[in-house]
Write a protein that holds these residues in place. Sequence first.
Motif, PDB file in Angstrom:
ATOM      1  N   GLY A  20       0.785  -1.228   0.000  1.00 42.55           N
ATOM      2  CA  GLY A  20       0.000   0.000   0.000  1.00 42.55           C
ATOM      3  C   GLY A  20       0.823   1.287   0.000  1.00 42.55           C
ATOM      4  N   SER A  21       2.159   1.166   0.079  1.00 45.48           N
ATOM      5  CA  SER A  21       2.962   2.398   0.171  1.00 45.48           C
ATOM      6  C   SER A  21       3.134   3.027  -1.206  1.00 45.48           C
ATOM      7  CB  SER A  21       4.323   2.101   0.791  1.00 45.48           C
ATOM      8  OG  SER A  21       5.086   1.327  -0.094  1.00 45.48           O
ATOM      9  N   LYS A  22       3.370   4.320  -1.194  1.00 48.92           N
ATOM     10  CA  LYS A  22       3.538   5.053  -2.458  1.00 48.92           C
ATOM     11  C   LYS A  22       4.932   4.803  -3.027  1.00 48.92           C
ATOM     12  CE  LYS A  22       0.379   8.136  -4.027  1.00 48.92           C
ATOM     13  NZ  LYS A  22      -0.127   7.137  -4.940  1.00 48.92           N
ATOM     14  N   MET A  23       4.996   4.632  -4.334  1.00 51.76           N
ATOM     15  CA  MET A  23       6.299   4.448  -4.959  1.00 51.76           C
ATOM     16  C   MET A  23       6.816   5.803  -5.456  1.00 51.76           C
ATOM     17  SD  MET A  23       6.332   1.018  -7.239  1.00 51.76           S
ATOM     18  CE  MET A  23       4.671   0.574  -7.615  1.00 51.76           C
ATOM     19  N   THR A  24       8.130   5.985  -5.381  1.00 53.54           N
ATOM     20  CA  THR A  24       8.721   7.180  -5.974  1.00 53.54           C
ATOM     21  C   THR A  24       8.760   6.959  -7.491  1.00 53.54           C
ATOM     22  OG1 THR A  24      10.948   6.271  -5.945  1.00 53.54           O
ATOM     23  CG2 THR A  24      10.227   7.457  -3.964  1.00 53.54           C
ATOM     24  N   ASN A  25       9.042   8.022  -8.247  1.00 56.38           N
ATOM     25  CA  ASN A  25       9.128   7.863  -9.701  1.00 56.38           C
ATOM     26  C   ASN A  25      10.197   6.863 -10.085  1.00 56.38           C
ATOM     27  OD1 ASN A  25       7.103   9.628 -10.044  1.00 56.38           O
ATOM     28  ND2 ASN A  25       8.411  11.379 -10.629  1.00 56.38           N
ATOM     29  N   GLU A  26      11.309   6.883  -9.320  1.00 60.00           N
ATOM     30  CA  GLU A  26      12.402   5.940  -9.596  1.00 60.00           C
ATOM     31  C   GLU A  26      11.947   4.502  -9.371  1.00 60.00           C
ATOM     32  OE1 GLU A  26      16.082   6.482  -7.436  1.00 60.00           O
ATOM     33  OE2 GLU A  26      16.444   8.282  -8.632  1.00 60.00           O
ATOM     34  N   ASP A  27      11.220   4.283  -8.248  1.00 59.75           N
ATOM     35  CA  ASP A  27      10.693   2.947  -7.953  1.00 59.75           C
ATOM     36  C   ASP A  27       9.761   2.492  -9.079  1.00 59.75           C
ATOM     37  OD1 ASP A  27      12.019   2.861  -5.579  1.00 59.75           O
ATOM     38  OD2 ASP A  27      10.296   3.383  -4.340  1.00 59.75           O
ATOM     39  N   GLU A  28       8.895   3.430  -9.524  1.00 61.75           N
ATOM     40  CA  GLU A  28       7.928   3.108 -10.581  1.00 61.75           C
ATOM     41  C   GLU A  28       8.647   2.610 -11.820  1.00 61.75           C
ATOM     42  OE1 GLU A  28       4.594   3.275 -11.289  1.00 61.75           O
ATOM     43  OE2 GLU A  28       3.699   4.255  -9.560  1.00 61.75           O
ATOM     44  N   ASP A  29       9.796   3.271 -12.148  1.00 55.10           N
ATOM     45  CA  ASP A  29      10.536   2.882 -13.346  1.00 55.10           C
ATOM     46  C   ASP A  29      11.137   1.488 -13.192  1.00 55.10           C
ATOM     47  OD1 ASP A  29       9.880   5.210 -14.502  1.00 55.10           O
ATOM     48  OD2 ASP A  29      11.813   6.204 -14.189  1.00 55.10           O
ATOM     49  N   ALA A  30      11.594   1.153 -11.977  1.00 54.72           N
ATOM     50  CA  ALA A  30      12.271  -0.131 -11.769  1.00 54.72           C
ATOM     51  C   ALA A  30      11.295  -1.268 -11.532  1.00 54.72           C
ATOM     52  CB  ALA A  30      13.219  -0.014 -10.582  1.00 54.72           C
ATOM     53  N   CYS A  31      10.082  -0.965 -11.099  1.00 56.70           N
ATOM     54  CA  CYS A  31       9.106  -2.015 -10.753  1.00 56.70           C
ATOM     55  C   CYS A  31       8.474  -2.567 -12.025  1.00 56.70           C
ATOM     56  CB  CYS A  31       8.040  -1.415  -9.839  1.00 56.70           C
ATOM     57  SG  CYS A  31       6.936  -2.666  -9.197  1.00 56.70           S
ATOM     58  N   PRO A  32       8.321  -3.901 -12.123  1.00 53.53           N
ATOM     59  CA  PRO A  32       7.735  -4.461 -13.343  1.00 53.53           C
ATOM     60  C   PRO A  32       6.261  -4.110 -13.530  1.00 53.53           C
ATOM     61  CG  PRO A  32       8.452  -6.223 -11.836  1.00 53.53           C
ATOM     62  CD  PRO A  32       8.800  -4.917 -11.194  1.00 53.53           C
ATOM     63  N   LEU A  33       5.604  -3.608 -12.498  1.00 54.59           N
ATOM     64  CA  LEU A  33       4.193  -3.218 -12.649  1.00 54.59           C
ATOM     65  C   LEU A  33       3.968  -1.834 -12.042  1.00 54.59           C
ATOM     66  CD1 LEU A  33       1.823  -6.200 -11.731  1.00 54.59           C
ATOM     67  CD2 LEU A  33       2.304  -5.249 -13.977  1.00 54.59           C
ATOM     68  N   PRO A  34       3.243  -0.954 -12.749  1.00 52.61           N
ATOM     69  CA  PRO A  34       2.888   0.324 -12.133  1.00 52.61           C
ATOM     70  C   PRO A  34       1.953   0.081 -10.944  1.00 52.61           C
ATOM     71  CG  PRO A  34       1.912   0.104 -14.337  1.00 52.61           C
ATOM     72  CD  PRO A  34       2.777  -1.093 -14.129  1.00 52.61           C
ATOM     73  N   SER A  35       1.944   0.986  -9.971  1.00 59.19           N
ATOM     74  CA  SER A  35       1.244   0.701  -8.715  1.00 59.19           C
ATOM     75  C   SER A  35      -0.263   0.512  -8.889  1.00 59.19           C
ATOM     76  CB  SER A  35       1.549   1.775  -7.677  1.00 59.19           C
ATOM     77  OG  SER A  35       1.325   3.030  -8.230  1.00 59.19           O
ATOM     78  N   ASP A  36      -0.884   1.170  -9.895  1.00 61.93           N
ATOM     79  CA  ASP A  36      -2.344   0.953 -10.053  1.00 61.93           C
ATOM     80  C   ASP A  36      -2.648  -0.489 -10.452  1.00 61.93           C
ATOM     81  OD1 ASP A  36      -1.028   1.639 -12.478  1.00 61.93           O
ATOM     82  OD2 ASP A  36      -2.941   2.032 -13.450  1.00 61.93           O
ATOM     83  N   LEU A  37      -1.729  -1.139 -11.151  1.00 61.92           N
ATOM     84  CA  LEU A  37      -1.951  -2.554 -11.498  1.00 61.92           C
ATOM     85  C   LEU A  37      -1.550  -3.460 -10.332  1.00 61.92           C
ATOM     86  CD1 LEU A  37      -0.616  -2.634 -15.179  1.00 61.92           C
ATOM     87  CD2 LEU A  37      -2.970  -2.371 -14.393  1.00 61.92           C
ATOM     88  N   LEU A  38      -0.467  -3.088  -9.654  1.00 60.36           N
ATOM     89  CA  LEU A  38       0.037  -3.911  -8.556  1.00 60.36           C
ATOM     90  C   LEU A  38      -0.969  -4.026  -7.422  1.00 60.36           C
ATOM     91  CD1 LEU A  38       2.521  -5.443  -7.468  1.00 60.36           C
ATOM     92  CD2 LEU A  38       3.396  -3.268  -6.616  1.00 60.36           C
ATOM     93  N   TRP A  39      -1.714  -2.946  -7.180  1.00 61.54           N
ATOM     94  CA  TRP A  39      -2.623  -2.935  -6.014  1.00 61.54           C
ATOM     95  C   TRP A  39      -4.092  -3.040  -6.411  1.00 61.54           C
ATOM     96  CZ3 TRP A  39       0.314  -4.366  -2.457  1.00 61.54           C
ATOM     97  CH2 TRP A  39       1.617  -3.897  -2.360  1.00 61.54           C
ATOM     98  N   ARG A  40      -4.389  -3.363  -7.663  1.00 60.23           N
ATOM     99  CA  ARG A  40      -5.808  -3.506  -8.035  1.00 60.23           C
ATOM    100  C   ARG A  40      -6.395  -4.723  -7.314  1.00 60.23           C
ATOM    101  NH1 ARG A  40      -4.556  -5.739 -14.150  1.00 60.23           N
ATOM    102  NH2 ARG A  40      -3.609  -7.670 -13.406  1.00 60.23           N
ATOM    103  N   GLU A  41      -7.710  -4.708  -7.142  1.00 59.06           N
ATOM    104  CA  GLU A  41      -8.390  -5.840  -6.504  1.00 59.06           C
ATOM    105  C   GLU A  41      -9.561  -6.296  -7.370  1.00 59.06           C
ATOM    106  OE1 GLU A  41      -7.655  -7.733  -4.106  1.00 59.06           O
ATOM    107  OE2 GLU A  41      -6.091  -6.618  -3.056  1.00 59.06           O
ATOM    108  N   PRO A  42      -9.703  -7.565  -7.673  1.00 61.95           N
ATOM    109  CA  PRO A  42      -8.694  -8.569  -7.393  1.00 61.95           C
ATOM    110  C   PRO A  42      -7.483  -8.365  -8.305  1.00 61.95           C
ATOM    111  CG  PRO A  42     -10.419  -9.530  -8.763  1.00 61.95           C
ATOM    112  CD  PRO A  42     -10.824  -8.112  -8.482  1.00 61.95           C
ATOM    113  N   PHE A  43      -6.353  -8.877  -7.878  1.00 62.48           N
ATOM    114  CA  PHE A  43      -5.146  -8.747  -8.701  1.00 62.48           C
ATOM    115  C   PHE A  43      -5.382  -9.481 -10.027  1.00 62.48           C
ATOM    116  CE2 PHE A  43      -0.241  -9.480  -8.469  1.00 62.48           C
ATOM    117  CZ  PHE A  43      -0.037  -8.424  -9.345  1.00 62.48           C
ATOM    118  N   PHE A  44      -5.899 -10.701  -9.938  1.00 57.38           N
ATOM    119  CA  PHE A  44      -6.231 -11.508 -11.120  1.00 57.38           C
ATOM    120  C   PHE A  44      -7.584 -12.181 -10.900  1.00 57.38           C
ATOM    121  CE2 PHE A  44      -1.504 -11.906 -10.656  1.00 57.38           C
ATOM    122  CZ  PHE A  44      -1.148 -11.136 -11.758  1.00 57.38           C
TER     123      PHE A  44
END
Length: 176
Positions: free
Chosen positions: A31-55
């Motif tokens: 649930g924590s906010k990602m910095t722009n740098e984190d967003e670039d390195a993470c394989p999924l943007p946070s809106d997809l990572l934390w959607r419910e249900p994930f799949f």
Amino acid sequence: MRFGDLPSWAIELSTLIREAICLGDVNVGVGSKMTNEDEDACPLPSDLLWREPFFDQMIANRYNPGEGICAHVDLMRFDDGIAIVSLESACVMHFSQAEPTGTVLDTGHLKKGDREPTKIPVYLNPGSLVVMSGDARYLWKHEINRKPGVQQWDCRELEQHRRTSVTLRKLLASPS
Ligand SMILES: O=C(O)CCC(=O)C(=O)O
Ligand SMILES: [Fe+2]
């Protein structure tokens, strides 16, 4: 294939996939906010990572030696953010750029084979996780060609056994 309520093991797998993504190169607290740098390195943007249900859609594919899946982009009825868990036999998945619609190849002026697309090989061990989003999901095709002689890594042909994959996706809401 399952839609809607996934079996409990697939829900558990979804949670593990989310954790693996969070604990990857960037460490993102739940649930924590990602910095722009984190967003670039993470394989999924946070809106997809934390959607419910994930799949909410799961397909398990089993391939015998020699069997694979031809180059494709997953159907547009699925949201961005697709995960594949590769099990049993190791294999090489190839990514190649999809031809945008309206190109010469698409309109048929260029014969197939005139311009072989560059293929990016990705080695998958048993237990490897593939996460596709953005360009990788929409602009690149993925395929696994297990015809004899094609599965090569480090200049050696891979030994082929049975392979199983579990693909998890999220259906887009149908237009009302
Ligand atoms: O078996 C795999 O690893 C790929 C499966 C796949 O691409 C799909 O189901 O769309
Ligand atoms: Fe696919």
